[in-house]
Design an enzyme around this catalytic site. Structure first.
Site, PDB file in Angstrom:
ATOM      1  N   LYS A 131      -4.156   3.086  -5.375  1.00 38.03           N
ATOM      2  CA  LYS A 131      -3.830   1.686  -5.662  1.00 38.03           C
ATOM      3  C   LYS A 131      -3.508   0.915  -4.390  1.00 38.03           C
ATOM      4  CE  LYS A 131      -2.783  -2.124  -7.723  1.00 38.03           C
ATOM      5  NZ  LYS A 131      -1.671  -2.286  -8.668  1.00 38.03           N
ATOM      6  N   LYS A 150       4.138  -7.054  -0.650  1.00 36.55           N
ATOM      7  CA  LYS A 150       4.815  -5.768  -0.822  1.00 36.55           C
ATOM      8  C   LYS A 150       3.817  -4.614  -0.793  1.00 36.55           C
ATOM      9  CE  LYS A 150       5.366  -4.207  -4.776  1.00 36.55           C
ATOM     10  NZ  LYS A 150       4.692  -3.271  -5.737  1.00 36.55           N
TER      11      LYS A 150
END
Length: 299
Positions: free
Chosen positions: A171, A239
């Protein structure tokens, strides 16, 4: 039908929890956002006062949380999942964190008699609501099979990436490439429009040629609109980029580092709450134009 727990029912988590409710499962939820909880209660969810309470009696516990620290607290904290009896329970984390956090939590959960599956997702808020997400799963094969019936309610595609941590690694690399595509497309489009090109024509040609990408298609729902809805916040993409660069810190990644600097600049301008494609407002300001469809761009 099963009793399930869902911790973190924000924009993504609420869509996934609703899918599990629609499938007929009992879903016990927790989130400090009372409005989000109440919306799901109206759909049949059971509100609880803590992650530990949400996990009580559940066969599987889903977590969808914004960063590693909040995820750890929800599982390991004083009122976390591990304060409940989890022997035989599988925790399915659909957050995006880092591989080491996933592996560390898996070890702790297993020491308490439970199992752990990391399963970050792609597909956005619309995919969560429609059950068409892509799931990138890091888990033991049997653990995946045990929770597959639940995951199939959420996803159009489930990819087993390897052991715990592999889903998160996949991911993070995925989102790094998305961020690169976002900035690259925005930069080139802004320069081409500034030079006299037409945004609609440029986009049509890029899409038909090898320059086409899913991110370029996504611009039509976000960057090119007047509203620019925050489908995936720039702060969240920042992030993910940060976690990816930390994970790949031993490798030279000059393009990724430049993209990180662009996102840093966007956040410094107060764009963190906007959609991640809003990073390209940096180029709009530099070139003195707006990338809007059906509007006249300034040159």
């Amino acid at each position: 039908m099963a009793t399930l727990s869902f911790i973190g029912v924000g924009r993504m988590g609420s869509g996934m929890a609703a899918r599990l409710l629609e499938a007929g499962h009992t879903v016990q939820i927790f989130d400090p956002n009372t409005a989000a909880v109440e919306a799901l209660v109206h759909q049949g969810a059971i509100a609880t006062s803590s992650p530990a309470k949400a996990a009580q009696g559940a066969e599987a516990v889903f977590t969808s949380l914004p960063n590693p620290a909040i995820l750890r607290d929800a599982i390991e904290g004083p009122d976390g999942v591990l304060a409940s009896e989890i022997s035989g329970v599988t925790i399915v984390d659909v957050s995006t964190v880092d591989p080491e956090t996933a592996r560390s939590l898996a070890a702790t959960v297993e020491a308490h008699g439970g199992r752990f599956v990391d399963s970050p997702v792609s597909g956005g808020v619309a995919g969560a609501a429609a059950g068409t997400l892509l799931l990138m799963v890091g888990a033991d094969s049997q653990d995946l099979e045990n929770v597959r019936p639940y995951l199939e309610q959420l996803a159009a595609r489930i990819v087993h990436c390897g052991p715990v941590g592999a889903g998160q690694l996949t991911k993070l690399s995925h989102n790094m490439l998305v961020a690169i595509n976002t900035v690259a497309a925005g930069e080139v489009l802004a320069a081409a429009v500034k030079a006299g090109g037409n945004l609609e024509t440029l986009t049509e040609v890029y899409t038909a040629g090898l320059a086409g990408s899913k991110m370029l298609d996504h611009f039509g729902k976000t960057l090119f609109t007047e509203e620019r809805p925050p489908l995936f916040a720039l702060d969240l993409m920042h992030k993910d980029i940060s976690l990816c660069l930390k994970e790949f810190g031993q490798f030279p990644m000059p393009v990724s580092q430049l993209v990180m600097q662009t996102y840093n600049a966007a956040r410094a301008k107060g764009l963190g709450g906007q959609d991640s494609t809003g990073v390209n407002e940096i180029y709009e300001e530099l070139f003195g134009l707006q990338l809007r469809m059906n509007t006249k761009e300034s040159n």
